[in-house]
Scaffold this motif. Sequence first.
Motif, mmCIF file in Angstrom:
data_model
loop_
_atom_site.group_PDB
_atom_site.id
_atom_site.type_symbol
_atom_site.label_atom_id
_atom_site.label_comp_id
_atom_site.label_asym_id
_atom_site.label_seq_id
_atom_site.Cartn_x
_atom_site.Cartn_y
_atom_site.Cartn_z
ATOM 1 N N LEU A 74 0.825 -1.203 0.000
ATOM 2 C CA LEU A 74 0.000 0.000 0.000
ATOM 3 C C LEU A 74 0.863 1.260 0.000
ATOM 4 O O LEU A 74 0.483 2.291 -0.570
ATOM 5 N N SER A 75 2.019 1.171 0.633
ATOM 6 C CA SER A 75 2.918 2.325 0.700
ATOM 7 C C SER A 75 3.412 2.739 -0.679
ATOM 8 O O SER A 75 3.738 3.914 -0.903
ATOM 9 N N VAL A 76 3.479 1.791 -1.598
ATOM 10 C CA VAL A 76 3.900 2.115 -2.961
ATOM 11 C C VAL A 76 2.908 3.103 -3.577
ATOM 12 O O VAL A 76 3.296 4.092 -4.218
ATOM 13 N N VAL A 77 1.611 2.836 -3.371
ATOM 14 C CA VAL A 77 0.567 3.733 -3.882
ATOM 15 C C VAL A 77 0.669 5.084 -3.177
ATOM 16 O O VAL A 77 0.581 6.135 -3.813
ATOM 17 N N GLN A 78 0.870 5.048 -1.871
ATOM 18 C CA GLN A 78 0.995 6.294 -1.106
ATOM 19 C C GLN A 78 2.153 7.147 -1.613
ATOM 20 O O GLN A 78 2.032 8.368 -1.737
ATOM 21 N N ALA A 85 -0.706 12.625 1.467
ATOM 22 C CA ALA A 85 -0.686 11.282 0.880
ATOM 23 C C ALA A 85 -1.053 10.244 1.928
ATOM 24 O O ALA A 85 -1.778 9.276 1.642
ATOM 25 N N GLU A 86 -0.566 10.445 3.142
ATOM 26 C CA GLU A 86 -0.904 9.517 4.236
ATOM 27 C C GLU A 86 -2.403 9.552 4.526
ATOM 28 O O GLU A 86 -3.034 8.506 4.718
ATOM 29 N N GLN A 87 -2.986 10.745 4.534
ATOM 30 C CA GLN A 87 -4.421 10.867 4.764
ATOM 31 C C GLN A 87 -5.222 10.231 3.636
ATOM 32 O O GLN A 87 -6.266 9.614 3.873
ATOM 33 N N LEU A 88 -4.747 10.380 2.425
ATOM 34 C CA LEU A 88 -5.434 9.758 1.284
ATOM 35 C C LEU A 88 -5.469 8.240 1.423
ATOM 36 O O LEU A 88 -6.463 7.594 1.068
ATOM 37 N N MET A 89 -4.394 7.665 1.942
ATOM 38 C CA MET A 89 -4.374 6.218 2.104
ATOM 39 C C MET A 89 -5.254 5.766 3.261
ATOM 40 O O MET A 89 -5.839 4.683 3.223
ATOM 41 N N ILE A 90 -5.376 6.608 4.286
ATOM 42 C CA ILE A 90 -6.311 6.300 5.367
ATOM 43 C C ILE A 90 -7.741 6.321 4.822
ATOM 44 O O ILE A 90 -8.559 5.445 5.145
ATOM 45 N N ILE A 91 -8.021 7.310 3.989
ATOM 46 C CA ILE A 91 -9.329 7.393 3.332
ATOM 47 C C ILE A 91 -9.551 6.177 2.448
ATOM 48 O O ILE A 91 -10.637 5.581 2.438
ATOM 49 N N GLN A 135 -8.313 3.186 2.757
ATOM 50 C CA GLN A 135 -8.584 2.007 3.582
ATOM 51 C C GLN A 135 -10.012 2.029 4.112
ATOM 52 O O GLN A 135 -10.690 0.996 4.132
ATOM 53 N N GLY A 136 -10.474 3.215 4.525
ATOM 54 C CA GLY A 136 -11.845 3.313 5.016
ATOM 55 C C GLY A 136 -12.864 2.997 3.941
ATOM 56 O O GLY A 136 -13.870 2.316 4.196
ATOM 57 N N LEU A 137 -12.618 3.467 2.730
ATOM 58 C CA LEU A 137 -13.528 3.198 1.620
ATOM 59 C C LEU A 137 -13.585 1.710 1.300
ATOM 60 O O LEU A 137 -14.651 1.171 0.964
ATOM 61 N N ARG A 138 -12.438 1.026 1.407
ATOM 62 C CA ARG A 138 -12.414 -0.416 1.115
ATOM 63 C C ARG A 138 -13.187 -1.199 2.171
ATOM 64 O O ARG A 138 -13.853 -2.203 1.868
ATOM 65 N N VAL A 139 -13.108 -0.753 3.407
ATOM 66 C CA VAL A 139 -13.885 -1.400 4.468
ATOM 67 C C VAL A 139 -15.377 -1.175 4.217
ATOM 68 O O VAL A 139 -16.190 -2.098 4.350
ATOM 69 N N GLN A 140 -15.727 0.057 3.840
ATOM 70 C CA GLN A 140 -17.118 0.367 3.536
ATOM 71 C C GLN A 140 -17.631 -0.458 2.362
ATOM 72 O O GLN A 140 -18.783 -0.898 2.354
ATOM 73 N N SER A 141 -16.784 -0.671 1.382
ATOM 74 C CA SER A 141 -17.202 -1.442 0.210
ATOM 75 C C SER A 141 -17.538 -2.877 0.590
ATOM 76 O O SER A 141 -18.437 -3.490 0.007
ATOM 77 N N ARG A 142 -16.845 -3.412 1.592
ATOM 78 C CA ARG A 142 -17.123 -4.783 2.038
ATOM 79 C C ARG A 142 -18.468 -4.875 2.761
ATOM 80 O O ARG A 142 -19.037 -5.960 2.884
ATOM 81 N N LYS A 143 -18.946 -3.737 3.210
ATOM 82 C CA LYS A 143 -20.255 -3.693 3.867
ATOM 83 C C LYS A 143 -21.379 -3.567 2.856
ATOM 84 O O LYS A 143 -22.547 -3.486 3.225
ATOM 85 N N GLY A 144 -21.013 -3.519 1.575
ATOM 86 C CA GLY A 144 -22.023 -3.455 0.526
ATOM 87 C C GLY A 144 -22.476 -2.066 0.177
ATOM 88 O O GLY A 144 -23.506 -1.891 -0.490
ATOM 89 N N ILE A 145 -21.713 -1.042 0.600
ATOM 90 C CA ILE A 145 -22.070 0.333 0.252
ATOM 91 C C ILE A 145 -21.943 0.528 -1.250
ATOM 92 O O ILE A 145 -20.962 0.123 -1.862
ATOM 93 N N ASP A 146 -22.922 1.166 -1.850
ATOM 94 C CA ASP A 146 -22.947 1.412 -3.288
ATOM 95 C C ASP A 146 -21.741 2.238 -3.719
ATOM 96 O O ASP A 146 -21.307 3.148 -3.007
#
Length: 201
Positions: A126-130, A156-162, A164-175
């Motif tokens: 993930l750090s590579v993307v960051q 960049a660090e905040q973007l990666m935190i965001i 990660q949060g979006l990926r967790v939300q996606s697993r919850k089935g958020i559109d």
Amino acid sequence: MARPTQFDRESALDKATKLFWTQGYHATSLSMLLERMGIARSSFYASFVDKRSLFIECLQRFGQRTVAEIPADNDDAPLSVIPRFFQATLLDVEAEQLQKGCMLVNSVLELANTDPTLSELSAAQLSVVQNIFEQALSAAAKQGKFTSTLTPSEIAEQLMIINQGLRVQSRKGIDNKQLWASFLTSLKLLGLEQAANFSTP
């Protein structure tokens, strides 16, 4: 002694990656891998050594493909890298894939307490993307196209935190449209409103 049956290694890796991505590391057994990959136990050990070694290779494979989603450098609009990455991984994917989240993020969360080494390997991918985000932000700042009280590294660090949060939300089935709206809001909070202009709703 009989030689292991030949098989398509790339195809087997793809199948293993998808299984780990869906099931997680601990829930994926060797027997499940053998069945999904369509190979004999002898071929598995000869080519991949063990489950852990296979998982590491799959992580690296997933990481490389994630980085490949980042568009090529745009010298005239370096900030475009950020929304186009999120567009490619949030909007331009099938719902089934989106709901699996990100294998790297999933692995960081699953393995942080049970296997720190594998968790750190996932985080390193993930750090590579960051780092690419940081480079884009630095380029934009040098061109006078972006100013902030935060450094490119901090943003960049905040973007990666965001991320990660979006990926967790996606697993919850958020559109994905809701996820995208959350991403655009996050850009505004970080003072990156102009980056949203490079996105495609």
